[in-house]
Design a protein around this motif. Structure first.
Motif, short mmCIF file in Angstrom:
data_model
loop_
_atom_site.label_atom_id
_atom_site.label_comp_id
_atom_site.label_asym_id
_atom_site.label_seq_id
_atom_site.Cartn_x
_atom_site.Cartn_y
_atom_site.Cartn_z
N GLN A 219 5.93 2.95 -4.26
CA GLN A 219 5.76 3.89 -3.16
C GLN A 219 4.67 4.92 -3.48
OE1 GLN A 219 7.22 3.61 -0.01
NE2 GLN A 219 5.56 5.06 0.35
N ARG A 220 4.67 5.45 -4.71
CA ARG A 220 3.67 6.44 -5.08
C ARG A 220 2.25 5.84 -5.10
NH1 ARG A 220 8.20 8.19 -7.48
NH2 ARG A 220 8.03 7.11 -9.46
N LEU A 221 2.13 4.62 -5.60
CA LEU A 221 0.82 3.95 -5.60
C LEU A 221 0.36 3.66 -4.18
CD1 LEU A 221 1.23 1.48 -8.61
CD2 LEU A 221 -0.15 3.58 -8.55
N LYS A 222 1.31 3.30 -3.33
CA LYS A 222 1.00 3.05 -1.91
C LYS A 222 0.56 4.35 -1.23
CE LYS A 222 3.03 1.02 2.22
NZ LYS A 222 4.27 0.53 2.81
N ASP A 223 1.27 5.45 -1.51
CA ASP A 223 0.94 6.75 -0.94
C ASP A 223 -0.46 7.21 -1.36
OD1 ASP A 223 3.44 6.81 0.25
OD2 ASP A 223 4.29 8.24 -1.18
N LYS A 224 -0.89 6.80 -2.56
CA LYS A 224 -2.24 7.16 -3.05
C LYS A 224 -3.31 6.22 -2.52
CE LYS A 224 -0.70 9.13 -7.46
NZ LYS A 224 -0.88 9.12 -8.92
N GLY A 225 -2.88 5.18 -1.79
CA GLY A 225 -3.84 4.22 -1.24
C GLY A 225 -4.34 3.21 -2.25
N LEU A 226 -3.64 3.06 -3.38
CA LEU A 226 -4.08 2.17 -4.44
C LEU A 226 -3.56 0.74 -4.29
CD1 LEU A 226 -3.69 4.63 -7.46
CD2 LEU A 226 -5.70 4.23 -6.00
N ILE A 227 -2.49 0.58 -3.52
CA ILE A 227 -1.92 -0.74 -3.26
C ILE A 227 -1.53 -0.83 -1.79
CG2 ILE A 227 -1.07 -1.07 -5.62
CD1 ILE A 227 1.78 -0.49 -4.50
N SER A 228 -1.32 -2.05 -1.34
CA SER A 228 -0.80 -2.28 0.00
C SER A 228 0.34 -3.29 -0.10
CB SER A 228 -1.89 -2.80 0.93
OG SER A 228 -2.35 -4.06 0.49
N GLN A 229 1.18 -3.28 0.91
CA GLN A 229 2.30 -4.22 0.99
C GLN A 229 2.22 -4.92 2.33
OE1 GLN A 229 5.37 -1.14 0.01
NE2 GLN A 229 6.15 -2.78 -1.29
N ASP A 230 2.31 -6.24 2.30
CA ASP A 230 2.24 -7.04 3.51
C ASP A 230 3.32 -8.12 3.47
OD1 ASP A 230 -0.35 -5.88 4.46
OD2 ASP A 230 -1.04 -6.75 2.57
N PRO A 231 3.84 -8.50 4.65
CA PRO A 231 4.83 -9.58 4.68
C PRO A 231 4.19 -10.89 4.22
CG PRO A 231 4.62 -8.53 6.84
CD PRO A 231 3.58 -7.94 5.96
N ASP A 232 4.96 -11.69 3.51
CA ASP A 232 4.52 -13.02 3.09
C ASP A 232 4.35 -13.87 4.35
OD1 ASP A 232 4.30 -15.64 2.12
OD2 ASP A 232 5.67 -15.28 0.46
N HIS B 255 -0.44 -5.97 -3.02
CA HIS B 255 -1.85 -6.22 -3.37
C HIS B 255 -2.49 -4.91 -3.81
CE1 HIS B 255 -0.79 -9.12 -0.16
NE2 HIS B 255 -1.49 -9.97 -0.89
N ILE B 256 -3.49 -5.03 -4.66
CA ILE B 256 -4.28 -3.86 -5.03
C ILE B 256 -5.37 -3.67 -3.97
CG2 ILE B 256 -5.85 -5.15 -6.53
CD1 ILE B 256 -5.75 -2.67 -8.45
N THR B 257 -5.64 -2.43 -3.62
CA THR B 257 -6.68 -2.12 -2.64
C THR B 257 -8.02 -1.92 -3.36
OG1 THR B 257 -6.34 0.27 -2.81
CG2 THR B 257 -5.00 -0.92 -1.17
N PRO B 258 -9.12 -1.90 -2.60
CA PRO B 258 -10.41 -1.59 -3.25
C PRO B 258 -10.38 -0.25 -3.99
CG PRO B 258 -10.79 -2.52 -1.08
CD PRO B 258 -9.30 -2.31 -1.19
N GLN B 259 -9.71 0.74 -3.41
CA GLN B 259 -9.58 2.05 -4.08
C GLN B 259 -8.78 1.89 -5.38
OE1 GLN B 259 -7.84 5.13 -1.63
NE2 GLN B 259 -7.65 6.53 -3.36
N GLY B 260 -7.74 1.05 -5.35
CA GLY B 260 -6.95 0.79 -6.55
C GLY B 260 -7.76 0.11 -7.63
N LYS B 261 -8.63 -0.83 -7.22
CA LYS B 261 -9.51 -1.51 -8.19
C LYS B 261 -10.46 -0.51 -8.84
CE LYS B 261 -9.35 -6.07 -6.09
NZ LYS B 261 -10.08 -7.13 -5.37
N ASP B 262 -11.01 0.39 -8.03
CA ASP B 262 -11.91 1.42 -8.56
C ASP B 262 -11.18 2.33 -9.55
OD1 ASP B 262 -13.98 0.43 -7.01
OD2 ASP B 262 -13.81 1.99 -5.47
#
Length: 146
Positions: A76-89, A99-106
């Motif tokens: 939840q904290r990583l999602k709140d920071k925009g570093l990851i996203s969650q999507d239904p399978d 998934h890691i976001t582009p911001q998370g990769k950076d």
């Protein structure tokens, strides 16, 4: 155990020593990784998500060794920071993939060299052979499933 008087000495116990070494490492980690605003468990989780590319919460628990209740908050904290996203399978709609976001990769790209330095600082009292031996023995303990 003290051989002379059979006293229990906590400072000689593996759990005590591991905990003290871990807190020493965490202290170095927090001082060094402050600029990324990641805690050690957030860094480990973000690294695992990047490595796995997409994963469920259960797969993340298995990869990081972090318990289910704790990983939920970290996600939840990583999602709140925009570093990851969650999507239904797409196959199993009950399952959520992380998934890691582009911001998370950076953020991860910035943090990895710092994490390498943190390891060096944690192990600075050891010579090269001792570092290899310690890492080998810790992996052996971690990998022991019995």
């Amino acid at each position: 155990m003290n051989q002379e008087n059979n006293e229990y000495i906590i400072e000689d116990q593996v759990g005590y020593l591991l905990r003290r070494a871990y807190y020493h490492h965490l202290s170095i980690f927090q001082q060094s990784l402050d600029e990324t605003q990641l805690t050690s468990v957030q860094f480990a989780t973000l690294y695992s998500i990047h490595k796995l590319q997409e994963c469920s919460q259960k797969e993340l628990v298995n990869d990081t060794g972090i318990d289910q209740a704790t990983i939920r908050g970290i996600i939840q904290r990583l999602k709140d920071k925009g570093l990851i996203s969650q999507d239904p399978d797409s196959i199993d709609k009950r399952k959520v993939l992380i998934h890691i976001t582009p911001q998370g990769k950076d953020q991860l790209k910035q943090a990895i060299p710092i994490a390498e330095t943190i390891t060096d600082l944690t192990l600075k009292a050891l010579n090269p052979a001792e570092k290899i031996a310690l890492q080998f023995l810790l992996k052996k303990i971690v990998d022991d499933k019995n």
